[in-house]
Design an enzyme around this catalytic site. Sequence first.
Site, mmCIF file in Angstrom:
data_model
loop_
_atom_site.group_PDB
_atom_site.id
_atom_site.type_symbol
_atom_site.label_atom_id
_atom_site.label_comp_id
_atom_site.label_asym_id
_atom_site.label_seq_id
_atom_site.Cartn_x
_atom_site.Cartn_y
_atom_site.Cartn_z
ATOM 1 N N HIS A 32 0.835 -1.204 0.000
ATOM 2 C CA HIS A 32 0.000 0.000 0.000
ATOM 3 C C HIS A 32 0.869 1.253 0.000
ATOM 4 C CE1 HIS A 32 -3.729 2.246 0.690
ATOM 5 N NE2 HIS A 32 -3.033 2.999 1.527
ATOM 6 N N ASP A 55 0.829 5.326 0.357
ATOM 7 C CA ASP A 55 0.117 6.540 0.762
ATOM 8 C C ASP A 55 0.805 7.727 0.100
ATOM 9 O OD1 ASP A 55 -1.962 5.680 2.679
ATOM 10 O OD2 ASP A 55 -0.259 4.893 3.793
ATOM 11 N N GLY A 93 -3.601 11.957 6.224
ATOM 12 C CA GLY A 93 -2.485 12.887 6.353
ATOM 13 C C GLY A 93 -1.328 12.350 7.156
ATOM 14 N N ASP A 119 -8.582 1.696 5.914
ATOM 15 C CA ASP A 119 -7.244 2.237 6.150
ATOM 16 C C ASP A 119 -7.293 3.202 7.333
ATOM 17 O OD1 ASP A 119 -4.743 3.397 6.082
ATOM 18 O OD2 ASP A 119 -4.899 4.178 4.050
ATOM 19 N N GLY A 178 -0.036 -0.028 8.886
ATOM 20 C CA GLY A 178 1.320 0.493 8.789
ATOM 21 C C GLY A 178 2.116 0.208 10.032
ATOM 22 N N SER A 179 1.948 1.075 11.043
ATOM 23 C CA SER A 179 2.718 0.923 12.278
ATOM 24 C C SER A 179 2.394 -0.383 12.986
ATOM 25 C CB SER A 179 2.453 2.114 13.210
ATOM 26 O OG SER A 179 1.058 2.322 13.395
#
EC number: 5.1.3.1
Length: 210
Positions: free
Chosen positions: A34, A36, A144, A177, A199-200
């Site tokens: 993915h 961003d 963001g 997401d 992600g994290s």
Amino acid sequence: MKKFLIAPSILSADFARLGEDTANVLAAGGDVVHFDVMDNHYVPNLTIGPMVCEALRNYGITAPIDVHLMVKPVDRIVPDFAKAGASYISFHPEASEHVDRTIQLIKEHGCKAGLVFNPATPLSYLDYVMDKIDVILLMSVNPGFGGQSFIHGTLDKLRQVRKLIDDSGRDIRLEVDGGVKVDNIAEIAAAGADMFVAGSAIFGQPDYRK
């Protein structure tokens, strides 16, 4: 029910060794890479562009690359990402002057097309494009920045979109997401999602398989 897909967000990867880190997370069970993509205009952050996508392909990454465009204007950058090796390209309807035309542009360049909905964006944008899209991505945080907490109201929105997809009879992925973690992914899946960006929650672990 479709196979669930995990889409690690490379925004949380180690950019000093991005190719290796991406390969490792895929080997550990990730299904989709993915991206961003932020322009410091549509959202208040600046991240990565087509060059990074092309670099990962050249490194040997063969998994689907899922590009989430948080940019304005949208159309200018679509051909660049398609040429760089993107598989899916999704965009925010508020960022496009002509949503239908942007979807057509993505398809003309050989990619699957998706629409992205912020937490407060109405689903009415889907009314005339359900027959054209391949992915619906619901943001469960405000876009963001990574590392935010899941907005619980997204679960109701997921249920609404799942019904729309099922009623359409089309093969459309329902992606979520933002704030997806081990302790809430089952609840998110039960609400109808079948593709999960993390992600994290992945890159922050010493063992990506967990």
